[in-house]
Structures are given as structure tokens and as C-alpha cells.
Scaffold this motif. Structure first.
Motif, PDB file in Angstrom:
ATOM      1  N   HIS A 377      -4.533  15.174   0.996  1.00 39.36           N
ATOM      2  CA  HIS A 377      -4.071  14.484  -0.201  1.00 39.36           C
ATOM      3  C   HIS A 377      -2.751  15.060  -0.703  1.00 39.36           C
ATOM      4  CE1 HIS A 377      -4.623  11.940  -3.740  1.00 39.36           C
ATOM      5  NE2 HIS A 377      -4.173  12.962  -4.454  1.00 39.36           N
ATOM      6  N   THR A 381       3.481  11.999   2.626  1.00 36.17           N
ATOM      7  CA  THR A 381       3.162  10.799   3.395  1.00 36.17           C
ATOM      8  C   THR A 381       4.349   9.842   3.364  1.00 36.17           C
ATOM      9  OG1 THR A 381       2.147   9.848   1.416  1.00 36.17           O
ATOM     10  CG2 THR A 381       0.685  10.947   2.968  1.00 36.17           C
ATOM     11  N   SER A 383       4.389   6.854   4.670  1.00 33.46           N
ATOM     12  CA  SER A 383       3.805   5.539   4.407  1.00 33.46           C
ATOM     13  C   SER A 383       2.307   5.731   4.216  1.00 33.46           C
ATOM     14  CB  SER A 383       4.066   4.567   5.566  1.00 33.46           C
ATOM     15  OG  SER A 383       3.269   4.893   6.703  1.00 33.46           O
ATOM     16  N   HIS A 384       1.604   4.669   3.834  1.00 32.68           N
ATOM     17  CA  HIS A 384       0.186   4.824   3.506  1.00 32.68           C
ATOM     18  C   HIS A 384      -0.673   5.061   4.740  1.00 32.68           C
ATOM     19  CE1 HIS A 384       0.186   0.594   4.744  1.00 32.68           C
ATOM     20  NE2 HIS A 384      -1.107   0.705   4.904  1.00 32.68           N
ATOM     21  N   THR A 385      -0.134   4.849   5.930  1.00 29.60           N
ATOM     22  CA  THR A 385      -0.923   5.075   7.146  1.00 29.60           C
ATOM     23  C   THR A 385      -0.573   6.379   7.848  1.00 29.60           C
ATOM     24  OG1 THR A 385       0.678   3.837   8.489  1.00 29.60           O
ATOM     25  CG2 THR A 385      -1.162   2.598   7.555  1.00 29.60           C
ATOM     26  N   SER A 430      -2.735   9.080   9.953  1.00 28.33           N
ATOM     27  CA  SER A 430      -3.620   9.831   9.075  1.00 28.33           C
ATOM     28  C   SER A 430      -4.989   9.982   9.710  1.00 28.33           C
ATOM     29  CB  SER A 430      -3.748   9.104   7.731  1.00 28.33           C
ATOM     30  OG  SER A 430      -4.751   9.696   6.940  1.00 28.33           O
ATOM     31  N   PHE A 600      -0.210   0.287  -4.795  1.00 32.13           N
ATOM     32  CA  PHE A 600      -0.595   0.631  -3.431  1.00 32.13           C
ATOM     33  C   PHE A 600      -0.316   2.088  -3.095  1.00 32.13           C
ATOM     34  CE2 PHE A 600      -0.609   0.230   1.214  1.00 32.13           C
ATOM     35  CZ  PHE A 600      -1.804  -0.445   1.364  1.00 32.13           C
ATOM     36  N   TYR A 601       0.894   2.542  -3.375  1.00 32.39           N
ATOM     37  CA  TYR A 601       1.192   3.946  -3.113  1.00 32.39           C
ATOM     38  C   TYR A 601       2.452   4.341  -3.868  1.00 32.39           C
ATOM     39  CZ  TYR A 601       4.988   2.755   0.198  1.00 32.39           C
ATOM     40  OH  TYR A 601       6.146   2.288   0.775  1.00 32.39           O
ATOM     41  N   ASP A 603       6.181   5.981  -3.516  1.00 32.49           N
ATOM     42  CA  ASP A 603       7.164   6.294  -2.494  1.00 32.49           C
ATOM     43  C   ASP A 603       7.633   7.731  -2.660  1.00 32.49           C
ATOM     44  OD1 ASP A 603       9.033   6.389  -4.544  1.00 32.49           O
ATOM     45  OD2 ASP A 603       9.935   4.459  -4.062  1.00 32.49           O
ATOM     46  N   THR A 647       2.485  -2.293   4.895  1.00 35.44           N
ATOM     47  CA  THR A 647       3.616  -1.386   4.805  1.00 35.44           C
ATOM     48  C   THR A 647       4.811  -2.103   4.189  1.00 35.44           C
ATOM     49  OG1 THR A 647       2.895  -0.163   6.737  1.00 35.44           O
ATOM     50  CG2 THR A 647       5.191   0.092   6.092  1.00 35.44           C
ATOM     51  N   ASP A 713      -9.799   9.066  -0.270  1.00 38.42           N
ATOM     52  CA  ASP A 713      -9.374   7.684  -0.502  1.00 38.42           C
ATOM     53  C   ASP A 713     -10.555   6.736  -0.698  1.00 38.42           C
ATOM     54  OD1 ASP A 713      -6.681   7.998  -0.646  1.00 38.42           O
ATOM     55  OD2 ASP A 713      -6.265   7.519   1.434  1.00 38.42           O
TER      56      ASP A 713
END
Length: 729
Positions: A377, A381, A383-385, A430, A600-601, A603, A647, A713
Motif C-alpha cells: 500500500h 504505483t 498505475s492502478h495495476t 501488482s 479511482f486512484y 496520480d 487505465t 484493496d
């Protein structure tokens, strides 16, 4: 010393002079009363000037001199601790080579005696910004210096509207760059797709056969993601996976000095391993890439002047030119662009990564799943993947992790970055996402075991916690007795996914199930409690340590059904750290319509990126919204009409025009709480009146639930609170 530091210093000096000397304005002769009144005025003025100077200089200190910091919520670990914040961009080329590296495929002759072929595979798509960016890339290539020893071959396609006199719509064309112009050498039939592996193979084979040379370079430019390149909306093949591209290269007899992936999120460990047999170096973005992509003029000009220049120097020049252009244009988009030495990665994978995986498997079996999740965590990251593999290893206090960190960092020969922290230039999938990629056995074992724990956590969550749809039909959340590992492993929910984990014995399964039960949020923490006229979730100390993010989901009555308005990161916290329901719920609206926005996430700059499902001019699209971390306003920054994955990529985004029509799409739940589908529930809206969403108080009946997300998550939905407040639900 920075100019702001001089300003800060002089403001403080002036403030203290005013404070201690009492001299601001000259004193004029007059009566005693006049002098007393003048002194009072000057005293007030002095105090005001001191306050203004100190406040203004303090603002400069906070906004300019302090390092940036990005945090998650009050819960969990700060994403970037102040002490850990590291801008890992460096401007020195690492020319050392590991003793364990394989020999290079290409060794220049030297003294400018080499012949060179450079291949550009440029895929546009139907978005005007992408087509315009591809044309700018072509012009940038043509403005480079010429050389008889340098041949530049280009293939364009994948766009039905180039808006160009040279590039033909819906047609794949092949060019040779000559004397600042494009010479057509072949036109491929329009029914073929630029994302067909055979089309790529035919282009590369043609370039190598027609222009044989001592050195070859391959550039792939277009939209994409960490796993695929390009997008051809009109073709049978809509994109090219990197596995397919590696398969194309395996059919060739030649290897490349350098492969450049001018596409978002492509600098991954998996891609580096895929391309290692076919190239010495890889240049790619770990993050997103601005719309115009890389610049090639300086790279090609330097190569034309000295065809024997080292690939390392060329890679550095390629990265530097992008960084310079990014800075000169004042772009604020974060990026990390790196140069990887592929000759070192195979040995690194078979030793350092394998040994790291073995040790991670051992500690995971010993009950450290929650600890590993916490480290993940707090790992950067792109990107989210993806996670930054180097940063992940760096955050673990393991000898094998430190070895992996050092070797990964050494493999990256050059990188430049902007607006990012702790992204070292190479990412990997991930561990939360199962991967079929062929990693070394030790690391594959770790990913498989981690996948087991994650699946058990998902099964436990589905079994224990009532869903939002269940609660919408007026069934109150029941307090559920803790379940045992035996109950979890015998449940139908687990059995539906257990086939993937047949290799694990019963002891391993029982130990994993017990770990998940011990480290999950208690159902009691999801109950609503009233305290001092406030509605809160009363989290235990253990549950507070588990929670990482807090969001609010909203549901609006729509006839006899309910529509989901998405989820936002907006709730308040009590002084003792308890999530609190708002007394007057607010939501984002656009032209008086509730927006089904879902955060979503974050940046790399800490801005919140979210998605809004919609129809754009009648075509299904995902609207992209962004909220700057220093602002309360939400802005629509574009749309993704490809809808391939979640993405967000600036290189594939479509800018919204004033004439565009937006119709929001809402998830609808029936009277029985079951999901009915996704529908348009309101009329279309024209973009002409602006791109900003308004945060407004909701006056109609609404149902809110607080969603808690842990470091794994997994999202836990609280008991639903209805407005006007009814605690029976």
C-alpha cells in the motif's frame, strides 16, 4: 541561494526592523496630541506590516521550499513519508555493466563507419488529438539531419481521420524519409490492421531486408497500457499485446540496438524480459506520457552525424530531449522515462528476483500477509495495476530485497522524471492481480501463494459482510458471529474459486484462512452509532490500523428503483478517528444532474483521478475527471472512448468540445436490491457551459454508506444511512 529564499530573508529582516525600531514613516512636528495619534497610527501600521510580511513569507516557505507530500487518509501509512520522499531522477549516465550480463548483440564498428536503419511504427486512432500528435511526430522525424548511412523507414495507420493531405484515412502507408520529405514506398490494403502481428512483422522484415545495416533501432509509438500497445478501432485486431510483439521479433533473424516504447506505462519488468532476447536496451515510460510523446529530431540528427555513437549516449539524448521539451512547454504531467540495459535482466531474474521470491514465500507462510499488504500500500504505483518493483524491494527489511533493489537500480542506466516520487523506472504487475507471466520459480511461488490469500480474503468478505444491494431492500445489517476457517473453506463462495489453488494442502489452506479472519475488519465496526447528534462508525483500535482509505457511496431513489451515484473521497473524521456521516450530504453535480463519479486512484502528484460512465455523442465512453489536491473543484479533462480498461492515459484521451453531448450512465438496482443494469436516467447535456463539476448539497432523499478499504484493496460497506435520517436501514 534560490530567489524565493532571498525574498523570504528580506521580508523577515524588514518585519523585524519595523517591529524593533519603530521606524516606518517620518515623524512630523506638531502638538503632543498629534504626536500621540501619529504614534498610534504608526504602531497599527507596523503591526499590520509585520503580519503581512510574516504571512506572505510563510506562504512562500510552505509552497516553495517544503518538499511535496502525498498522503492517504488519516488511516494507514502515509503514501510518501516526508523523510522518504525521493525524486529519483538523475542526470548522470551509468555506463557500468554487470559482470553477469550477457554479451551485447550489437557492437558498433566505430569512427562513423556503421550503417543504421531506424524503424518507426506509428499508430494513430480516431481521436483528433492522437492524429495530430502522430503528424507532429512525423514532422519531428523529418526535421532531423540526413546521412547516406542512415535510413529511416516509417509506417502509419490506424486512423480514419488524419486531417492530412499526405496521410490517407483508413489506410496503412509505408514511407522512407528523404531530404525533409516522405517518399511513399508501399501502401498496404486498407482492410489490414496496424494491430495485426503479421502487419508489424511485414513492416520490420521489409525495413531490415530493404535497408540492411550494421545497427537497427525500433520505435513503437501510440496509445497503450502496461500490457498492450496501440489501438486500431477499425481493425480486426484492436491492439497488440507485448507478448505478440515479442512473438513477431522471434520470427526475425536480427536483433536491435534499442527498442523504444513511446506509449504509456510500458516500462515493466515483464516487457523487459520479453524483449531481452531481441535488443540490448529498452527505453520506455513507467508512467503516462504526454500527448505529443517523445521527440526524435535530436536523436536522429546525432545519429546522422556519428553513426557509431554508443546506444547508451543515444538513449540519454532521447530522454533528455523529452525532458527539455516537457519543461519548456510548462507541462505539469508527471512522468518517469528510463533506459534499461536488457543484457543484465536475465541473470537478475534468475538469481536476485528468484531468491527474493523464495524469502517472501517463507515469510508469507509465517503470517505476514497483512504486513506485506501494508508495504504494498505504501509502495509507489505508476498505475492502478502496477507497482514500482524497485521501491517495493527497497521498503522491505530483507537481505534478498536489498540485493534486488541494488541490482534493479543498476540495470537502469539513465532516467529522468518530473512530479513523481519513488518511481525508479521499472514497474511490475501488482501481487494483488494474478499473473500468467513466466517469472522465475521462486517469484512465481510467492505470487501464487499471495493470490491464495487474496482469494480467501475476497471470499471471506463476500461471506461475512452484507452487500449494499442487500441493504437497499430495507434489510438491516445483522451482527454476524465470527466464522471459523472450516466454515470459510467449506463455503460455496470459496469452492467457486478453489480450483485455482488445488496445489495447496489442507494445512496451508487452514493457516491462510485463519490469517485472513484475524486481519479482517470486524462486522461490528460497520454498524452506525449515534453520538452527540452525529452518526459515526465506531472502529476498534485493530480496525483503525487496518483501514487505509475512506470513501462515501451514494444511491438515489429513481421511481421504484435506486441509481448509484458512484463513490467520492469525502467524509469527515471525529477527533478520535471515527468516520462520520455528513449532516448535510453533498455530491458532485453537472448541470443539476448527479454525477456517477467514482474516485479511482491518485496520480503521482496526489491529484484524484476518477471515472464517469457516459455516452459521448451517443457512443459509450468513460469521462475522466480530476480534482487537484490543492482545490475542491472537479474538472472533466477528457474522455476515453476505447473503454478497454480503467487505465487513464493522456496519450489516448479525447478532449471534450463545446458541441459534445454527454449522457450519464447509472447502475440501477431494482426493488429487490438486485442489479438491473446500466441505463441513461436523465437527458443529454451539452459541454458548452464548462467542464467543472459543482459540489452541491443534496436536497432529495438519498442513501449513503461509508466504504472502508484496507491495504488489500478490499472494500467494506457500512450500514446504510438514509436522508432524511432513518436509522432503521
Amino acid at each position: 541561494m534560490h530567489i524565493t529564499q532571498y525574498m523570504l530573508m528580506y521580508m523577515h529582516i524588514y518585519a523585524y526592523i519595523c517591529l524593533f525600531s519603530g521606524y516606518v514613516f517620518p515623524v512630523h512636528a506638531g502638538t503632543v496630541n498629534d504626536m500621540m495619534f501619529s504614534m498610534k497610527k504608526r504602531k497599527i501600521i507596523r503591526i499590520l506590516l509585520v503580519c503581512i510580511c510574516l504571512m506572505f513569507s510563510g506562504h512562500i516557505a510552505l509552497s516553495v521550499l517544503r518538499p511535496a507530500r502525498i498522503s492517504t487518509y488519516i488511516y494507514g501509512t502515509d503514501r510518501f513519508q516526508d523523510a522518504d520522499y525521493t525524486d529519483i531522477s538523475f542526470a548522470e549516465l551509468n555506463e557500468t555493466v554487470s559482470d553477469d550480463a550477457r554479451p551485447k548483440y550489437s557492437i558498433p564498428k566505430g569512427n562513423g563507419k556503421d550503417t543504421v536503419t531506424v524503424l518507426f511504427y506509428l499508430i494513430g486512432n480516431d481521436e483528433p488529438s492522437s492524429a495530430s500528435a502522430t503528424i507532429n511526430t512525423l514532422n519531428n522525424i523529418l526535421y532531423a539531419a540526413d546521412s547516406e548511412k542512415l535510413n529511416i523507414v516509417i509506417q502509419t495507420g490506424g486512423c480514419s481521420s488524419w486531417n492530412s493531405k499526405i496521410l490517407r484515412d483508413d489506410t496503412i502507408q509505408r514511407w522512407h524519409a528523404e531530404n525533409d520529405s516522405l517518399k511513399s514506398v508501399k501502401e498496404v490494403i486498407s482492410t489490414q490492421s496496424m494491430c495485426d502481428p503479421d502487419t508489424l512483422y511485414d513492416f520490420i522484415r521489409y525495413g531490415l531486408a530493404t535497408y540492411p545495416s550494421d545497427r537497427t533501432f525500433l520505435f513503437l509509438s501510440g496509445s497503450g497500457s502496461s500490457t498492450s500497445f496501440g489501438y486500431d478501432p477499425k481493425g480486426v485486431h484492436t491492439d497488440l499485446s507485448y507478448t505478440q510483439i515479442a512473438g513477431v521479433l522471434s520470427r526475425l533473424d536480427s536483433c536491435f540496438d534499442l527498442i523504444c516504447l513511446d506509449t504509456p506505462y510500458a516500462s515493466t519488468f515483464e516487457n523487459a524480459l520479453l524483449f531481452e532476447p531481441y535488443a540490448d536496451y529498452l527505453t520506455a515510460f513507467e508512467t503516462d506520457v504526454s500527448t505529443e510523446g517523445m521527440l526524435y529530431q535530436s536523436f536522429l540528427t546525432r545519429l546522422a552525424l556519428d553513426t557509431s555513437i554508443s546506444t547508451l549516449s543515444l538513449g540519454k539524448l532521447l530522454i533528455d530531449s523529452y525532458a527539455l521539451n516537457h519543461a519548456q512547454k510548462g507541462n505539469r504531467d508527471p512522468y518517469v522515462l528510463s533506459l534499461l540495459d536488457l543484457s543484465e535482466i536475465r541473470h537478475l531474474s534468475q538469481t536476485a528476483l528468484d531468491e527474493f521470491g523464495q524469502e517472501m514465500t517463507t515469510i508469507l507462510k509465517n503470517g505476514t500477509y497483512a504486513t506485506i499488504c501494508d508495504v504494498l500500500h505504501s509502495t509507489s504505483t505508476p498505475s492502478h495495476t502496477e507497482i514500482d518493483l524497485t521501491h517495493f524491494a527497497h521498503r522491505l527489511s530483507l537481505e534478498t530485497a536489498e540485493t534486488l533493489f541494488v541490482q534493479l537500480n543498476d540495470m537502469i542506466k539513465y532516467r529522468r522524471s518530473y512530479g513523481t516520487a519513488n518511481l525508479y523506472g521499472i514497474s511490475s504487475i501488482s501481487p494483488y492481480l494474478s499473473s500468467s507471466f513466466h517469472f522465475p520459480q521462486g517469484y512465481s511461488d510467492f505470487l501464487s501463494l499471495f493470490d491464495l490469500y487474496t482469494d480467501l480474503a475476497d471470499a471471506y468478505s463476500s461471506l461475512v459482510y452484507p452487500s449494499i444491494s442487500d441493504q437497499l431492500v430495507s434489510r438491516p445489517m445483522e451482527l454476524i458471529e465470527p466464522i471459523t476457517p472450516e466454515i470459510l473453506l467449506s463455503s460455496q463462495i470459496w469452492k467457486n474459486n478453489s480450483d485455482r489453488h488445488d496445489a495447496y494442502d489442507q494445512e496451508t489452506l487452514m493457516r491462510a484462512a485463519q490469517t485472513i479472519i484475524d486481519t479482517s475488519i470486524s462486522p461490528a465496526s460497520l454498524q452506525i452509532h449515534k453520538r452527540n447528534d452525529q452518526y459515526i462508525l465506531n472502529l476498534s483500535e485493530k480496525d483503525q490500523s487496518i483501514v487505509q482509505d475512506v470513501t462515501v457511496s451514494a444511491f438515489l431513489p429513481y421511481g421504484s428503483a435506486y441509481v448509484s451515484a458512484g463513490a467520492i473521497e469525502s467524509t469527515s473524521i471525529t477527533s478520535d478517528g471515527m468516520p462520520r456521516f455528513p449532516s448535510s450530504p453533498e455530491w458532485y453535480f453537472y448541470h443539476d444532474q448527479p454525477v456517477p463519479f467514482t474516485a479511482f486512484y491518485q496520480d503521482a502528484s496526489g491529484n484524484t483521478i476518477g471515472h464517469i460512465p457516459a455516452l459521448l455523442n451517443g457512443r459509450k465512453a468513460t469521462l475522466i475527471a480530476r480534482k487537484d489536491r490543492f482545490s475542491f473543484r472537479m474538472e472533466l479533462i477528457g474522455a476515453d472512448t476505447t473503454c478497454r480498461d480503467s487505465t487513464v492515459s493522456l496519450k489516448g484521451i479525447q478532449q471534450l468540445k463545446s458541441t459534445d453531448q454527454i449522457t450519464f450512465l447509472y447502475d440501477v438496482y431494482g426493488q429487490d436490491g438486485s442489479f438491473s443494469g446500466t441505463y441513461t436516467c436523465y437527458s443529454s447535456i451539452t459541454v458548452a457551459n464548462g467542464l467543472y463539476l459543482k459540489n452541491m448539497t443534496i436536497t432529495q432523499p438519498i442513501y449513503l454508506c461509508i466504504c472502508l478499504k484496507d491495504s488489500r484493496d478490499i472494500t467494506y460497506s457500512s450500514q446504510i444511512l438514509s436522508y432524511p435520517v432513518e436509522t432503521s436501514r
